[in-house]
Design a protein around this motif. Sequence first.
Motif, short mmCIF file in Angstrom:
data_model
loop_
_atom_site.label_atom_id
_atom_site.label_comp_id
_atom_site.label_asym_id
_atom_site.label_seq_id
_atom_site.Cartn_x
_atom_site.Cartn_y
_atom_site.Cartn_z
N VAL A 25 0.84 -1.21 0.00
CA VAL A 25 0.00 0.00 0.00
C VAL A 25 0.87 1.25 0.00
N ASP A 26 1.92 1.24 0.82
CA ASP A 26 2.82 2.40 0.91
C ASP A 26 3.50 2.66 -0.43
N SER A 27 3.97 1.60 -1.07
CA SER A 27 4.66 1.75 -2.35
C SER A 27 3.72 2.28 -3.43
N ILE A 28 2.51 1.73 -3.50
CA ILE A 28 1.53 2.18 -4.51
C ILE A 28 1.14 3.63 -4.26
N LEU A 29 0.91 3.97 -2.99
CA LEU A 29 0.48 5.33 -2.64
C LEU A 29 1.53 6.36 -3.03
N ILE A 30 2.77 6.15 -2.56
CA ILE A 30 3.82 7.13 -2.81
C ILE A 30 4.21 7.18 -4.29
N SER A 31 4.28 6.01 -4.92
CA SER A 31 4.62 5.97 -6.36
C SER A 31 3.57 6.72 -7.18
N THR A 32 2.30 6.51 -6.84
CA THR A 32 1.22 7.19 -7.56
C THR A 32 1.32 8.70 -7.41
N ILE A 33 1.59 9.15 -6.19
CA ILE A 33 1.69 10.60 -5.94
C ILE A 33 2.86 11.20 -6.69
#
Length: 317
Positions: free
Chosen positions: A199-207
Amino acid sequence: MKERNETVVSEFILLGFSSLGEKLQIFLFLVLLLTYLFTITGNVVIIFIVWLDRRLHSPMYFFIANLSFLEIWFTSVTSPKLMLNFLSVSRTISFNGCMAQSYFYFALGVTEFCLLVVMSFDRYAAICRPLQYATIMTQRLCIQLVLGSWVGSFMVMSFRMLLISKLRFCGPKVINHFFCDNEPIFQLSCTDTSGVRRVDSILISTIVLSSLCLTMLSYVSILFSILRIPTATGRQKAFATCGSHLTSLAIGYASCIVLYARPSGSASLDANKGVALLNTILYPFLNPFIYSLRNKTVKLSLRETFKLSTAKLFPNP
């Protein structure tokens, strides 16, 4: 699978650059101290000048002043503790202090990406839509964009911290970094972190990647508009301004992509520490010079303010 016996971890140890020699650590401390002082001073000067000079009361300088305010806090999240650890033997940080540092680091970082998108849109409107600029960039919209950047970023990162707060730590407690970054924290958890990591990786990568795409979309449109400028001098000035902005963006985005928008574990923590210095030290240091202090209007305002202050302090007899 049976978990390890849990003990409450009340503090962590930031390993930082403790493997370096004592003389090199002192040298780095002095360099970082000067860089930090210049960063704070430069950004405070920008905020003061924008507030004082009515010629700078425009959307562009309003956004720049907000970026300067953010940079003061962003670099202050990690730099003082890093410098203190060069002089300290223990290098400890409390558990709550570590979680707070991680939260503000990411929340302020996301806010900065949002402000960069807003600033690129402002430049797009000014250069590509000059006749509609005043109608588009109203004072109300500018305030809404800034407030949305701050409030939205902190709310999203609050959700992230809610997930991290569910992790349990039962030792070891040595963080192989100079601040409480996400990957070294995950490595110290004694619970399964696969879901939180994902979740952390997807969230930060998306931002990071979405803000990069929006920012570059504005600058590509600006570059096409610059190419239509009839005079070579005008094109050269515009390219020089965009070039400096893109250099700053390259440092900020490239370091974040290397750190956060890549597969987990694809780079060592030692390598991450070096890249993180670009993100936390160099980038905030360069921004005042790139976005403001090279600007002719800002330099003129600085000279006039300095002359006025000197005249008041040392009046002619």
